[in-house]
Design an enzyme around this catalytic site. Structure first.
Site, PDB file in Angstrom:
ATOM      1  N   HIS A  22      17.225  19.176  28.665  1.00 36.11           N
ATOM      2  CA  HIS A  22      17.480  19.801  27.366  1.00 36.11           C
ATOM      3  C   HIS A  22      18.277  21.093  27.547  1.00 36.11           C
ATOM      4  O   HIS A  22      17.913  21.940  28.350  1.00 36.11           O
ATOM      5  CB  HIS A  22      16.153  20.094  26.665  1.00 36.11           C
ATOM      6  CG  HIS A  22      16.296  20.763  25.352  1.00 36.11           C
ATOM      7  ND1 HIS A  22      15.891  22.050  25.143  1.00 36.11           N
ATOM      8  CD2 HIS A  22      16.825  20.329  24.190  1.00 36.11           C
ATOM      9  CE1 HIS A  22      16.146  22.382  23.890  1.00 36.11           C
ATOM     10  NE2 HIS A  22      16.722  21.357  23.295  1.00 36.11           N
ATOM     11  N   ASP A  30      40.206  15.658  28.626  1.00 39.44           N
ATOM     12  CA  ASP A  30      41.448  14.899  28.574  1.00 39.44           C
ATOM     13  C   ASP A  30      42.103  14.889  29.957  1.00 39.44           C
ATOM     14  O   ASP A  30      41.615  15.522  30.898  1.00 39.44           O
ATOM     15  CB  ASP A  30      42.387  15.441  27.486  1.00 39.44           C
ATOM     16  CG  ASP A  30      42.836  16.883  27.702  1.00 39.44           C
ATOM     17  OD1 ASP A  30      43.025  17.309  28.863  1.00 39.44           O
ATOM     18  OD2 ASP A  30      43.026  17.587  26.695  1.00 39.44           O
ATOM     19  N   ARG A 109      40.346  29.019  24.670  1.00 36.23           N
ATOM     20  CA  ARG A 109      40.727  28.251  25.865  1.00 36.23           C
ATOM     21  C   ARG A 109      40.068  28.747  27.156  1.00 36.23           C
ATOM     22  O   ARG A 109      39.439  27.964  27.877  1.00 36.23           O
ATOM     23  CB  ARG A 109      42.251  28.283  26.008  1.00 36.23           C
ATOM     24  CG  ARG A 109      42.767  27.588  27.231  1.00 36.23           C
ATOM     25  CD  ARG A 109      44.274  27.716  27.320  1.00 36.23           C
ATOM     26  NE  ARG A 109      44.756  27.204  28.582  1.00 36.23           N
ATOM     27  CZ  ARG A 109      45.876  27.595  29.147  1.00 36.23           C
ATOM     28  NH1 ARG A 109      46.644  28.482  28.544  1.00 36.23           N
ATOM     29  NH2 ARG A 109      46.245  27.097  30.296  1.00 36.23           N
ATOM     30  N   TYR A 131      44.339  19.107  23.314  1.00 37.23           N
ATOM     31  CA  TYR A 131      43.108  19.701  22.789  1.00 37.23           C
ATOM     32  C   TYR A 131      42.035  18.628  22.581  1.00 37.23           C
ATOM     33  O   TYR A 131      41.316  18.639  21.599  1.00 37.23           O
ATOM     34  CB  TYR A 131      43.377  20.473  21.493  1.00 37.23           C
ATOM     35  CG  TYR A 131      44.299  21.655  21.687  1.00 37.23           C
ATOM     36  CD1 TYR A 131      43.813  22.828  22.253  1.00 37.23           C
ATOM     37  CD2 TYR A 131      45.634  21.590  21.333  1.00 37.23           C
ATOM     38  CE1 TYR A 131      44.651  23.922  22.449  1.00 37.23           C
ATOM     39  CE2 TYR A 131      46.479  22.677  21.524  1.00 37.23           C
ATOM     40  CZ  TYR A 131      45.974  23.834  22.087  1.00 37.23           C
ATOM     41  OH  TYR A 131      46.805  24.918  22.279  1.00 37.23           O
ATOM     42  N   ASN A 133      39.477  18.002  24.643  1.00 35.23           N
ATOM     43  CA  ASN A 133      38.290  18.282  25.454  1.00 35.23           C
ATOM     44  C   ASN A 133      37.107  18.584  24.553  1.00 35.23           C
ATOM     45  O   ASN A 133      37.245  19.248  23.537  1.00 35.23           O
ATOM     46  CB  ASN A 133      38.559  19.487  26.368  1.00 35.23           C
ATOM     47  CG  ASN A 133      39.813  19.303  27.174  1.00 35.23           C
ATOM     48  OD1 ASN A 133      39.915  18.392  27.978  1.00 35.23           O
ATOM     49  ND2 ASN A 133      40.803  20.154  26.938  1.00 35.23           N
TER      50      ASN A 133
END
Length: 146
Positions: A22, A30, A109, A131, A133
């Site tokens: 947890h 990507d 980023r 973008y 990810n």
């Protein structure tokens, strides 16, 4: 081989999913993401896209129900004109498995890279979208007693 397990989930990835507790985080990245450089544990999933991996993953992986935003995306760099349409697919896929999902955490980023360094693992796909990810925070499996 096992029945009912999507073949996109390799034995290594299933093991990592089972080991996670947890609050642990995992990145599905990507093809341009520097996963090999950042990962504590790296799982290659080349030839697949993030949506395919995400859909298979969420069949077994609960998102953290106590987190306001149990999924995070890399925010578009200021000045970059791209609008990542893949994010809508991510939202649809997550809601399919987690109907109470509300919102993504948008992460700058370089902060995303730092968070990825601390993730339990990174799953590197061949995704070509920019973008693309996503970080997922693991929740708990809740079973109702009978």
């Amino acid at each position: 081989m096992l029945k009912g397990i999507p073949t996109i989930l390799s034995p290594k990835l299933l093991k990592i999913m089972m080991e996670m507790g947890h609050g642990d985080e995992i990145v599905i990245s990507d093809g341009n993401f520097p996963g090999a450089n950042l990962a504590k544990k790296l799982v290659r999933c080349d030839g697949n896209n993030v949506c395919e991996v995400l859909d298979a993953f969420l069949k077994f992986f609960p998102l953290d129900q106590y987190s306001k935003a149990p999924a995070a995306l890399m925010a578009v760099v200021p000045g970059d004109s791209i609008v990542p349409i893949i994010w809508k697919s991510y939202e649809e896929t997550i809601i399919k498995h987690e109907p109470n999902f509300k919102e993504f955490d948008m992460v700058e980023r370089f902060d995303f890279y730092e968070r990825a360094k601390n993730a339990y693992a990174i799953v590197a796909t061949g995704e070509k979208a920019q973008y693309a990810n996503i970080i997922l925070k693991k929740g708990v499996v809740i079973e109702v007693e009978k």
